[in-house]
Scaffold this motif. Structure first.
Motif, short mmCIF file in Angstrom:
data_model
loop_
_atom_site.label_atom_id
_atom_site.label_comp_id
_atom_site.label_asym_id
_atom_site.label_seq_id
_atom_site.Cartn_x
_atom_site.Cartn_y
_atom_site.Cartn_z
N LEU A 131 1.40 -1.09 -16.61
CA LEU A 131 1.91 -0.08 -15.69
C LEU A 131 3.22 -0.61 -15.13
CD1 LEU A 131 -1.32 0.91 -13.71
CD2 LEU A 131 -0.04 2.37 -15.31
N TRP A 132 4.28 0.15 -15.31
CA TRP A 132 5.58 -0.26 -14.78
C TRP A 132 6.02 0.73 -13.71
CZ3 TRP A 132 10.11 2.65 -14.86
CH2 TRP A 132 11.25 2.00 -14.36
N SER A 133 6.66 0.21 -12.66
CA SER A 133 7.17 1.07 -11.60
C SER A 133 8.56 0.60 -11.20
CB SER A 133 6.26 1.02 -10.37
OG SER A 133 6.78 1.84 -9.34
N PRO A 134 9.50 1.54 -11.00
CA PRO A 134 10.84 1.14 -10.54
C PRO A 134 10.81 0.60 -9.12
CG PRO A 134 10.65 3.53 -10.54
CD PRO A 134 9.42 3.01 -11.21
N ARG A 135 9.84 1.05 -8.33
CA ARG A 135 9.75 0.61 -6.94
C ARG A 135 8.33 0.85 -6.43
NH1 ARG A 135 10.58 2.41 -1.59
NH2 ARG A 135 11.73 0.91 -0.30
N ILE A 136 7.74 -0.19 -5.90
CA ILE A 136 6.35 -0.08 -5.45
C ILE A 136 6.16 -1.02 -4.25
CG2 ILE A 136 5.38 -1.94 -6.87
CD1 ILE A 136 3.01 -0.09 -7.47
N GLY A 137 5.14 -0.72 -3.45
CA GLY A 137 4.86 -1.60 -2.33
C GLY A 137 4.46 -2.98 -2.79
N SER A 138 3.39 -3.06 -3.58
CA SER A 138 2.88 -4.34 -4.05
C SER A 138 2.11 -4.13 -5.34
CB SER A 138 1.96 -4.96 -2.99
OG SER A 138 1.22 -6.03 -3.53
N THR A 139 2.51 -4.82 -6.39
CA THR A 139 1.75 -4.76 -7.65
C THR A 139 0.35 -5.33 -7.45
OG1 THR A 139 2.61 -6.92 -8.37
CG2 THR A 139 3.84 -4.96 -9.05
N GLN A 140 0.25 -6.35 -6.60
CA GLN A 140 -1.04 -6.98 -6.35
C GLN A 140 -2.01 -6.02 -5.68
OE1 GLN A 140 -1.67 -9.88 -7.53
NE2 GLN A 140 -3.23 -10.93 -6.33
N ASP A 141 -1.53 -5.30 -4.68
CA ASP A 141 -2.39 -4.34 -3.99
C ASP A 141 -2.86 -3.24 -4.93
OD1 ASP A 141 -2.22 -5.72 -1.63
OD2 ASP A 141 -0.70 -4.42 -0.74
N LEU A 142 -1.96 -2.78 -5.78
CA LEU A 142 -2.31 -1.67 -6.67
C LEU A 142 -3.47 -2.03 -7.58
CD1 LEU A 142 -1.68 1.17 -7.85
CD2 LEU A 142 -0.25 0.00 -9.52
N ILE A 143 -3.38 -3.16 -8.26
CA ILE A 143 -4.44 -3.48 -9.22
C ILE A 143 -5.69 -4.00 -8.52
CG2 ILE A 143 -2.81 -3.88 -11.09
CD1 ILE A 143 -3.39 -6.89 -10.75
N ALA A 144 -5.52 -4.69 -7.37
CA ALA A 144 -6.69 -5.20 -6.67
C ALA A 144 -7.55 -4.06 -6.14
CB ALA A 144 -6.26 -6.12 -5.53
N GLN A 145 -6.92 -3.02 -5.64
CA GLN A 145 -7.66 -1.92 -5.04
C GLN A 145 -8.14 -0.89 -6.05
OE1 GLN A 145 -5.15 -0.52 -1.81
NE2 GLN A 145 -4.78 -2.64 -1.18
N ASN A 146 -7.74 -1.08 -7.31
CA ASN A 146 -8.17 -0.16 -8.36
C ASN A 146 -8.74 -0.92 -9.55
OD1 ASN A 146 -7.09 2.69 -7.44
ND2 ASN A 146 -5.42 1.25 -7.05
N PHE A 147 -9.27 -2.09 -9.28
CA PHE A 147 -9.71 -2.98 -10.37
C PHE A 147 -10.69 -2.28 -11.31
CE2 PHE A 147 -11.71 -6.34 -12.63
CZ PHE A 147 -10.86 -7.44 -12.59
N ALA A 148 -11.70 -1.64 -10.76
CA ALA A 148 -12.75 -1.05 -11.59
C ALA A 148 -12.28 0.15 -12.41
CB ALA A 148 -13.93 -0.64 -10.71
N LYS A 149 -11.13 0.71 -12.04
CA LYS A 149 -10.64 1.91 -12.73
C LYS A 149 -9.71 1.58 -13.89
CE LYS A 149 -10.81 4.46 -8.37
NZ LYS A 149 -10.03 5.19 -7.36
N LEU A 150 -9.30 0.32 -14.01
CA LEU A 150 -8.30 -0.06 -15.00
C LEU A 150 -8.91 -1.03 -16.01
CD1 LEU A 150 -5.33 -0.65 -12.53
CD2 LEU A 150 -5.63 1.32 -14.05
N PRO A 151 -8.38 -1.05 -17.23
CA PRO A 151 -8.89 -2.00 -18.23
C PRO A 151 -8.65 -3.44 -17.79
CG PRO A 151 -7.48 -0.32 -19.24
CD PRO A 151 -7.31 -0.19 -17.77
#
Length: 385
Positions: A131-151
């Motif tokens: 997942l790529w984003s031009p601008r995001i708050g935190s890559t760590q927060d995104l995947i940590a809070q959606n761990f179960a939804k992502l491969p």
């Protein structure tokens, strides 16, 4: 640059453990295959090949124009479809990550060349979903809070972060030119959890050296500053943050890495060192650094998983800054500060520093969680003879 280290876990981890750095799908390729089948079976939608796929629920009143764009890429078309379907259900993060997410399969003028990255990627499990984003708050927060939804093995990359995280609530400065990414992994053995950060650090130093050799460039001597910082010529160029949670007899690990590739401020960067060595030297690209990291990490993690950290220990010591280093450890004794001179020998089995004092006693050194200066603020804990 503020510190970006990792908190080592306690001997008895809680259900949500701040793991000492690391990452790696301990369940291996089987997990990736299971994740693929699980998401393909539960995701009946097939994303259309258009830019904007969906705008997700927002926890604020932000407008669609202010939505964070997430672009899904995969090593194969099937991988891309899997990730796009899974990303369609991610929930907004907290703080700077809150807001709407617009999921896309392409992005005009993207600052990260996903094709070049995937072309250089040889890893089978890690990094094949991005997942790529031009601008995001935190890559760590995104995947940590959606761990179960992502491969498991997914990586989130950002050109700019405005809520980058470090240890002890420190903020990681994330200017353009910095490689910023977070990825997921899983493991079962809690005894190895504190040592995982060292595998990640070693993987990055080795990946940079291997990339320089492959490109015919001067080899950059990036070194490890315990516990989880990366240094080049005495200046910090990168750092690592790992967090974990425990669920269903597995530790879900999110590893975040920030590496100065093309941004000289606030300290220095890889390309500045290359230009100093050779003014006409080609520049390293973030895409290549990321691919080489996963190629190396997957290999070292397999060794670590099968043989333990002892199999990598000599290689790790060759890459760190501290063998034989004498430091003054501050302790409080009867209300007064007492300094003890110790010589660092290596790591303890639990991942702390092992040192010998002038009194020939053994000491275990812990980071104090706040000090950026390695030579101050360490807590001394005498080991049992």
């Amino acid at each position: 640059m503020p510190p970006f280290p990792v908190r080592l876990p306690q001997a008895q981890p809680s259900s949500t453990t701040r793991a000492a750095a690391a990452a790696a799908a301990a369940v291996g390729a089987v997990i990736a295959a299971v994740a693929l089948r699980r998401y393909l079976s539960t995701s009946r939608r097939r994303p259309s090949a258009s830019v904007a796929m969906s705008a997700l629920r927002s926890s604020s009143s932000s407008s669609a124009s202010a939505a964070t764009t997430l672009v899904a890429y995969g090593k194969s078309p099937q991988d891309q479809e899997l990730l796009a379907s899974a990303a369609g259900s991610v929930a907004p993060g907290e703080g700077g990550s809150a807001g709407e997410f617009a999921v896309a399969l392409s992005y005009a003028g993207a600052g990260f060349d996903a094709g070049a990255y995937m072309g250089a990627l040889r890893a089978r499990r890690f990094g094949r979903w991005m997942l790529w984003s031009p601008r995001i708050g935190s890559t760590q927060d995104l995947i940590a809070q959606n761990f179960a939804k992502l491969p498991v093995g997914v990586v989130c990359v950002a050109d700019v972060q405005f809520k980058g995280r470090g240890r002890s609530k420190n903020v990681w400065e994330s200017p353009p030119g910095c490689l910023m990414f977070s990825f997921t992994s899983q493991m079962q053995d809690v005894r190895k959890l504190p040592l995982m950060q060292y595998v990640v650090c070693l993987s990055m130093t080795e990946a940079i050296k291997e990339l320089c050799r492959a490109k015919g460039l001067p080899e950059l001597d990036v070194r490890i500053k315990w516990p989880n910082d990366l240094y080049l010529k005495g200046l910090k160029v990168g750092g690592i943050l790992c967090t974990s949670s425990y669920e269903a007899k597995l530790y879900n690990i999110c590893t975040g890495i920030g590496l100065n590739v093309d941004n000289e401020k606030p300290s220095t960067c890889l390309n500045a060192a290359l230009q100093e060595a050779n003014a006409i030297s080609p520049r390293l690209k973030r895409e290549d650094v990321l691919a080489y990291f996963f190629n190396k990490f997957e290999n070292l993690f397999e060794i670590f998983s099968n043989q333990g950290f002892q199999a990598l220990e000599e290689q790790y010591y060759n890459s760190w800054l501290h063998s034989g280093q004498r430091v003054v450890v501050q302790d409080a004794h009867e209300g007064q500060s007492v300094g003890s001179v110790v010589t660092i020998q290596g790591l303890t089995p639990t991942g702390y520093l092992y040192a010998i004092g002038e009194d020939d006693k053994s000491y275990e050194l812990h980071p104090d969680g706040n000090s950026f200066d390695f030579f101050t603020g360490l807590v001394r804990r005498k080991m049992e003879a």
